[in-house]
Scaffold this active site. Structure first.
Site: not given
Ligand code: NAD
Length: 266
Positions: A16, A89, A153, A160, A189, A192-193
Site C-alpha cells: 500500500s 483510500i 479509470y 479524483k 504503482i 491492490l487498488a
Molecule cells: P491499496 O489497495 O493498498 O489501498 C486502498 C485502501 O483503501 C485500502 O487500504 C482499503 O482498505 C481502503 N478502503 C477502500 N474502501 C474503504 C472503506 N469503505 N473504508 C475504509 N477503507 C477503505 O491501494 P493504493 O494504491 O495504495 O491506494 C491508496 C490511494 O492511492 C488510493 O486513493 C488510490 O486511488 C491512490 N493512488 C493509487 C495509485 C496507484 O497506482 N496504486 C496512483 C495514484 C493514486
C-alpha cells in the site's frame, strides 16, 4: 517528525502507498495510529503497524458514520490531539473500471466511488481538524485520471477530480487554523487498488516509455513528498495537487521512439 503524531488511513498490506508513507514518517520519528478496513485486512495491517510501534490500530469503514465516530474517538482518547492525517483510500467496483465510461457507469457505482474516494476525505478532514488543536497537515492520494482521460479509470477519474477540488476547499476552510491540506498525484504503482483497473500492464508500460524520466513511479518518491507536505518542510504549501509521476503529467506528446517502444512496434 519527532514529537508529531498522526493517523494513517488506508494501509491494506505491505504494498500500500499508505504503508510506504508510514514507514518514512516512522523513520523520521513520528508516532502513528492506523486504521484497517474489516477483519480480513486486520491480519495484514496489525503486524505492519506493530512493527513501527503503533499503539492505536482501529477498524474503520469510511462509509459508516458509527465506524468513523469510533475511530476518531479512539485516537482522541489515547492522544488528545494529532498533528497530521494521511488519507489513502479509494474504491470503485471492478465493473466500473473497464470499457466505456458513459455506458458502464451506474448510479450506484458513481455514488459509491464518490462516497468512498472523495467524500471520505471531507469527512475525515473535518474530524481530524477537530483534534488538530495546534495546527497540522493533511494529505490525500490522487491520480492524473482526474485531469485527463485514462482508459478504464472512468468513474474513479471523476471521483479524483472531486477529491482534488475538495482538497482546495478544505485547505481554504482550515488554513486560518494553521492546518495545511494537499493532494499527491502519484503515477501508477502496483498495489491492490491498482490491480482492479483494466489494462494495467499497458498502463505501466506506456508510463515507463513516455514519462519524462522514462521510468515508473517510485514509492520512495511518493513517501518523500508525503514527508515534505506533512512536516514543517512544507510550511506555506496548501491547496496543492503535487505530481509525483516521473514527469508523466508534463508530457504533451511522447517521443516517436518511446511511443513505438511502449506499443511494441518497430
Ligand atoms: P491499496 O489497495 O493498498 O489501498 C486502498 C485502501 O483503501 C485500502 O487500504 C482499503 O482498505 C481502503 N478502503 C477502500 N474502501 C474503504 C472503506 N469503505 N473504508 C475504509 N477503507 C477503505 O491501494 P493504493 O494504491 O495504495 O491506494 C491508496 C490511494 O492511492 C488510493 O486513493 C488510490 O486511488 C491512490 N493512488 C493509487 C495509485 C496507484 O497506482 N496504486 C496512483 C495514484 C493514486
Amino acid at each position: 517528525m519527532k514529537g508529531k503524531r498522526g493517523l494513517v488511513m488506508g494501509v491494506a498490506n505491505k504494498n500500500s502507498i499508505a504503508w510506504a508513507i508510514a514507514q518514512q514518517l516512522h523513520a523520521q520519528g513520528a508516532e502513528l495510529a492506523f486504521t484497517f478496513q474489516g477483519e480480513a485486512l486486520e491480519r495484514r495491517v496489525r503486524p505492519l503497524a506493530e512493527s513501527v510501534g503503533s499503539e492505536i490500530i482501529v477498524p474503520c469503514d469510511v462509509t459508516d458514520d458509527a465506524s468513523m465516530d469510533a475511530c476518531f474517538a479512539a485516537v482522541k482518547e489515547k492522544w488528545g490531539k494529532i498533528d497530521f492525517l494521511v488519507h489513502s483510500i479509494a474504491f470503485a467496483g471492478k465493473e466500473q473500471l473497464e470499457g466505456s465510461f458513459v455506458d458502464n457507469t451506474t448510479r450506484d457505482g458513481f455514488l459509491s466511488a464518490m462516497n468512498i474516494s472523495a467524500y471520505s476525505f471531507v469527512d475525515a478532514a473535518r474530524r481530524a481538524s477537530q483534534i488538530m488543536s495546534e495546527g497540522g497537515s493533511m494529505i490525500t492520494m490522487t491520480y492524473l485520471g482526474s485531469e485527463r482521460v485514462i482508459p478504464n479509470y472512468n468513474v474513479m477519474g471523476v471521483a479524483k477530480a472531486a477529491l482534488e477540488a475538495s482538497t482546495r476547499y478544505i485547505a481554504a476552510d482550515l488554513g486560518p487554523r494553521g492546518i495545511r491540506v494537499n493532494a499527491i498525484s502519484a503515477g501508477p504503482i502496483k498495489t491492490l487498488a491498482a490491480a482492479g483497473i483494466g489494462s494495467g500492464r499497458h498502463m505501466f508500460r506506456f508510463n515507463k516509455a513516455t514519462a519524462a524520466m522514462q521510468d515508473n513511479t517510485d514509492l520512495e518518491g511518493v513517501a518523500g513528498a508525503a514527508l515534505y507536505l506533512l512536516s514543517s518542510l512544507g510550511t506555506s504549501c496548501t491547496g496543492e495537487t503535487h505530481h509525483v509521476d516521473g514527469g508523466f503529467h508534463a508530457i504533451g506528446m511522447p517521443q516517436e521512439k518511446a511511443l513505438k517502444e511502449s506499443l511494441g512496434i518497430e
